[in-house]
Design a protein around this motif. Sequence first.
Motif, PDB file in Angstrom:
ATOM      1  N   SER A 165     -18.823   2.858  -5.258  1.00 39.67           N
ATOM      2  CA  SER A 165     -18.417   2.624  -3.866  1.00 39.67           C
ATOM      3  C   SER A 165     -17.148   1.792  -3.802  1.00 39.67           C
ATOM      4  N   ALA A 166     -17.063   0.755  -4.637  1.00 40.19           N
ATOM      5  CA  ALA A 166     -15.876  -0.096  -4.652  1.00 40.19           C
ATOM      6  C   ALA A 166     -14.637   0.715  -5.015  1.00 40.19           C
ATOM      7  N   GLU A 167     -14.778   1.563  -6.018  1.00 34.60           N
ATOM      8  CA  GLU A 167     -13.645   2.400  -6.436  1.00 34.60           C
ATOM      9  C   GLU A 167     -13.258   3.379  -5.335  1.00 34.60           C
ATOM     10  N   THR A 168     -14.263   3.981  -4.699  1.00 31.83           N
ATOM     11  CA  THR A 168     -13.995   4.926  -3.613  1.00 31.83           C
ATOM     12  C   THR A 168     -13.266   4.256  -2.466  1.00 31.83           C
ATOM     13  N   LEU A 169     -13.713   3.064  -2.080  1.00 33.43           N
ATOM     14  CA  LEU A 169     -13.085   2.339  -0.985  1.00 33.43           C
ATOM     15  C   LEU A 169     -11.618   2.044  -1.282  1.00 33.43           C
ATOM     16  N   CYS A 170     -11.331   1.609  -2.492  1.00 33.26           N
ATOM     17  CA  CYS A 170      -9.942   1.299  -2.844  1.00 33.26           C
ATOM     18  C   CYS A 170      -9.082   2.555  -2.832  1.00 33.26           C
ATOM     19  N   ASN A 171      -9.633   3.663  -3.284  1.00 35.26           N
ATOM     20  CA  ASN A 171      -8.875   4.921  -3.265  1.00 35.26           C
ATOM     21  C   ASN A 171      -8.573   5.362  -1.833  1.00 35.26           C
ATOM     22  N   ILE A 172      -9.555   5.202  -0.946  1.00 34.85           N
ATOM     23  CA  ILE A 172      -9.361   5.591   0.460  1.00 34.85           C
ATOM     24  C   ILE A 172      -8.276   4.737   1.102  1.00 34.85           C
ATOM     25  N   VAL A 173      -8.391   3.418   0.936  1.00 39.23           N
ATOM     26  CA  VAL A 173      -7.441   2.512   1.586  1.00 39.23           C
ATOM     27  C   VAL A 173      -6.047   2.649   0.984  1.00 39.23           C
ATOM     28  N   LYS A 174      -5.981   2.853  -0.320  1.00 36.45           N
ATOM     29  CA  LYS A 174      -4.674   3.062  -0.965  1.00 36.45           C
ATOM     30  C   LYS A 174      -3.991   4.305  -0.403  1.00 36.45           C
ATOM     31  N   ALA A 175      -4.759   5.358  -0.203  1.00 36.30           N
ATOM     32  CA  ALA A 175      -4.198   6.588   0.367  1.00 36.30           C
ATOM     33  C   ALA A 175      -3.727   6.364   1.802  1.00 36.30           C
ATOM     34  N   MET A 176      -4.486   5.606   2.571  1.00 39.40           N
ATOM     35  CA  MET A 176      -4.090   5.308   3.947  1.00 39.40           C
ATOM     36  C   MET A 176      -2.803   4.497   3.976  1.00 39.40           C
ATOM     37  N   HIS A 177      -2.712   3.485   3.115  1.00 38.53           N
ATOM     38  CA  HIS A 177      -1.532   2.622   3.084  1.00 38.53           C
ATOM     39  C   HIS A 177      -0.287   3.378   2.623  1.00 38.53           C
ATOM     40  N   SER A 178      -0.476   4.443   1.837  1.00 39.56           N
ATOM     41  CA  SER A 178       0.680   5.190   1.342  1.00 39.56           C
ATOM     42  C   SER A 178       1.461   5.856   2.472  1.00 39.56           C
ATOM     43  N   LYS A 179       0.832   5.996   3.630  1.00 39.09           N
ATOM     44  CA  LYS A 179       1.484   6.628   4.779  1.00 39.09           C
ATOM     45  C   LYS A 179       2.094   5.618   5.745  1.00 39.09           C
ATOM     46  N   VAL A 180       1.903   4.320   5.457  1.00 30.40           N
ATOM     47  CA  VAL A 180       2.367   3.280   6.383  1.00 30.40           C
ATOM     48  C   VAL A 180       3.806   2.904   6.049  1.00 30.40           C
ATOM     49  N   GLU A 181       4.722   3.513   6.747  1.00 29.38           N
ATOM     50  CA  GLU A 181       6.144   3.194   6.614  1.00 29.38           C
ATOM     51  C   GLU A 181       6.830   3.549   7.912  1.00 29.38           C
ATOM     52  N   GLY A 182       7.977   2.929   8.139  1.00 31.79           N
ATOM     53  CA  GLY A 182       8.696   3.185   9.377  1.00 31.79           C
ATOM     54  C   GLY A 182       9.793   2.173   9.583  1.00 31.79           C
ATOM     55  N   PHE A 183      10.206   2.030  10.837  1.00 32.30           N
ATOM     56  CA  PHE A 183      11.292   1.115  11.169  1.00 32.30           C
ATOM     57  C   PHE A 183      10.883   0.223  12.336  1.00 32.30           C
ATOM     58  N   ARG A 184      11.261  -1.042  12.250  1.00 28.84           N
ATOM     59  CA  ARG A 184      11.090  -1.943  13.376  1.00 28.84           C
ATOM     60  C   ARG A 184      12.088  -1.568  14.474  1.00 28.84           C
ATOM     61  N   PRO A 185      11.901  -2.069  15.685  1.00 32.88           N
ATOM     62  CA  PRO A 185      12.852  -1.758  16.764  1.00 32.88           C
ATOM     63  C   PRO A 185      14.286  -2.158  16.448  1.00 32.88           C
ATOM     64  N   ASP A 186      14.465  -3.169  15.574  1.00 31.28           N
ATOM     65  CA  ASP A 186      15.824  -3.580  15.216  1.00 31.28           C
ATOM     66  C   ASP A 186      16.401  -2.771  14.057  1.00 31.28           C
ATOM     67  N   GLY A 187      15.677  -1.715  13.630  1.00 26.70           N
ATOM     68  CA  GLY A 187      16.192  -0.845  12.595  1.00 26.70           C
ATOM     69  C   GLY A 187      15.825  -1.230  11.180  1.00 26.70           C
ATOM     70  N   VAL A 188      15.186  -2.387  10.992  1.00 24.84           N
ATOM     71  CA  VAL A 188      14.797  -2.833   9.655  1.00 24.84           C
ATOM     72  C   VAL A 188      13.586  -2.013   9.194  1.00 24.84           C
ATOM     73  N   PRO A 189      13.633  -1.430   7.979  1.00 23.84           N
ATOM     74  CA  PRO A 189      12.515  -0.606   7.521  1.00 23.84           C
ATOM     75  C   PRO A 189      11.351  -1.455   7.010  1.00 23.84           C
ATOM     76  N   TYR A 190      10.151  -0.897   7.081  1.00 25.61           N
ATOM     77  CA  TYR A 190       8.988  -1.498   6.429  1.00 25.61           C
ATOM     78  C   TYR A 190       8.273  -0.388   5.666  1.00 25.61           C
TER      79      TYR A 190
END
Length: 363
Positions: A165-190
Amino acid sequence: MKKKIMSAAGGLTAKIVGPILDGAVSRFIPTDGPLDLSSVHAAIRADPLALLSPLDLFMDLLRPHYFKNVRFDGPNGDPGWFGPDSAAWYVHTHAPSIYFGLLNTALIDILHQDIRYAVYDHSKLPGRDAAGKALPGYFSGTGFSVRAGRSSVFFYGVVLASSDSAETLCNIVKAMHSKVEGFRPDGVPYDAKDPEFFRFTYATVVDGIATAHAKYHPKPLRGAAFDQFYLEYSKVGEALGGTNLPTTKAECDDILENHPLSLGISITTDNVAYARNFSTGGKRLLPNPLGWIILNAASKPVRNVMQFRQPYAPTLFVYQQVIKIVCAIMDGIGGMREIEQAKKRVGRTAPLAAQGAPEPVCV
């Protein structure tokens, strides 16, 4: 025997007291508000003694949103990633301090510019207007339940659930975080995949949990035993893709106070409405109690930005005693279901081995 007595008492109470409580429950726990409390309502109606375990009762609101196939109750004998004699188990089996720690990290999510816009752009938590734009100062009722449910099962599961379960949870969250990217309103990327961004956010999480433990656990770990928690928990961060993570309290403090990303902790027009909910207002006589609980365990940069000062000695003493009572009430008589299942799975019902020493809740 105790469980049989409690079960029999619960059944009898449901038959006798249940109808009396039904009206009160319907009045004070509505099922048609911004939060769907029908599961809590149903749990109380089925067993009014559930009120004696308020934190476990609250978890009934979140359990429908858990990631699936996470097991705390089996396989029998599976120690999970850390085992019952670890510092990680000792910290995570005190549910109230874990939740105060997660509130601590939630405050960082609000105050840090990069993390905040990652939440605005990718999380279900913020309230939104008709166009889907985040509304500063508002939370989504449905989004809160989803985010809190997923966060709860992750943070408890990586430590207390089965190894798979611990391994599964980390794999799920890692996959979710891999899609978290973008730009702040001032144009700075995250980008959540950026190693330094992850290293900083990981430090905010592990320190939030550890410091709340140090402040609010009745017998917190100290010294080398406390650092052992940081060392053990780095396994979770590494499973999520982190590198060069802090393994002691001192290393974590250094990141939080001196890392360039710490400069992103600030109050702006986009988060001031949220920040007010946690602020103590600089008051030293009667500060906001919830704000004090969170900021009392916050890192130095957060305290500075929020202009936090400890209240005067008489108020501080009262708050210290009240938080002890609150933690005891939150723990309740029955304990939290997932914690009890994990203990039973490993055959450990006696106090855990990693015993801490009594300390004041505010140092």
